[in-house]
Write a protein that holds these residues in place. Sequence first.
Motif, PDB file in Angstrom:
ATOM      1  N   ILE A  38       0.847  -1.199   0.000  1.00 55.32           N
ATOM      2  CA  ILE A  38       0.000   0.000   0.000  1.00 55.32           C
ATOM      3  C   ILE A  38       0.885   1.252   0.000  1.00 55.32           C
ATOM      4  O   ILE A  38       0.648   2.190  -0.763  1.00 55.32           O
ATOM      5  N   ASP A  39       1.926   1.253   0.839  1.00 59.15           N
ATOM      6  CA  ASP A  39       2.853   2.394   0.889  1.00 59.15           C
ATOM      7  C   ASP A  39       3.540   2.619  -0.452  1.00 59.15           C
ATOM      8  O   ASP A  39       3.707   3.762  -0.889  1.00 59.15           O
TER       9      ASP A  39
ATOM     10  N   ASP B 259       1.132   4.139  -2.842  1.00 52.58           N
ATOM     11  CA  ASP B 259       0.832   5.497  -2.391  1.00 52.58           C
ATOM     12  C   ASP B 259       1.991   6.439  -2.720  1.00 52.58           C
ATOM     13  O   ASP B 259       1.786   7.567  -3.157  1.00 52.58           O
TER      14      ASP B 259
ATOM     15  N   GLY C 177       2.379   7.993  -6.269  1.00 51.77           N
ATOM     16  CA  GLY C 177       1.548   9.135  -6.635  1.00 51.77           C
ATOM     17  C   GLY C 177       0.652   8.854  -7.833  1.00 51.77           C
ATOM     18  O   GLY C 177       0.001   9.749  -8.351  1.00 51.77           O
TER      19      GLY C 177
ATOM     20  N   ILE D  38      -1.860   6.618  -7.929  1.00 45.50           N
ATOM     21  CA  ILE D  38      -3.099   5.937  -7.557  1.00 45.50           C
ATOM     22  C   ILE D  38      -4.077   6.960  -6.974  1.00 45.50           C
ATOM     23  O   ILE D  38      -3.721   7.745  -6.095  1.00 45.50           O
TER      24      ILE D  38
ATOM     25  N   ALA E 222      -7.361   8.312  -4.871  1.00 48.89           N
ATOM     26  CA  ALA E 222      -7.819   8.002  -3.509  1.00 48.89           C
ATOM     27  C   ALA E 222      -8.841   6.869  -3.494  1.00 48.89           C
ATOM     28  O   ALA E 222      -8.772   5.975  -2.648  1.00 48.89           O
TER      29      ALA E 222
ATOM     30  N   GLU F 268      -7.115   3.647  -4.183  1.00 48.16           N
ATOM     31  CA  GLU F 268      -6.355   3.238  -2.997  1.00 48.16           C
ATOM     32  C   GLU F 268      -7.285   2.588  -1.979  1.00 48.16           C
ATOM     33  O   GLU F 268      -6.941   1.569  -1.383  1.00 48.16           O
ATOM     34  N   LYS F 269      -8.471   3.149  -1.796  1.00 44.44           N
ATOM     35  CA  LYS F 269      -9.430   2.570  -0.852  1.00 44.44           C
ATOM     36  C   LYS F 269      -9.816   1.154  -1.287  1.00 44.44           C
ATOM     37  O   LYS F 269      -9.869   0.241  -0.468  1.00 44.44           O
TER      38      LYS F 269
END
Length: 140
Positions: free
Chosen positions: A106-107, A110, A113, A115, A117, A120-121
């Motif tokens: 996930i990091d 993230d 840059g 992806i 929001a 990402e959820k």
Amino acid sequence: MTTSGAHHTTTVITTTARVLDAIANDKSMELFKLIAARNGIGSKSLKDQARLTRKQYYSRLATLVGAGLVVKRSGEYMLTSLGRVTYNMQATVDVALANFWKLRAIDSLDASGEIAAEEEKRLIDALLPDNQQLRSILAK
């Protein structure tokens, strides 16, 4: 937090650093978890299960008591309210560590840059479908 002895009352002043320091090493954490697992455990039973030297046992127990995490009542050690909250937070960290590589993924996404929001959820939901607690923390 206030503790009462037979002849006096003392106020225990603690800080986040003191609480974390009290459980910062494996032996202290093991002792803390033993007390949490059997919230109300006698000293002899605790000492036998802890597999610590006498000095390690008493030193770590004094640190847990001094930090306001553990109290002795009616001859048994148990978690205080702060101890119960700390135990639950520590359990959350254990869950996060069990999902370490998923969190790293996930990091990485993230940090790229690339992806959105909402995407990402969906990724978090897909990687951690059975862990509402971590999903909730990551949504903040």
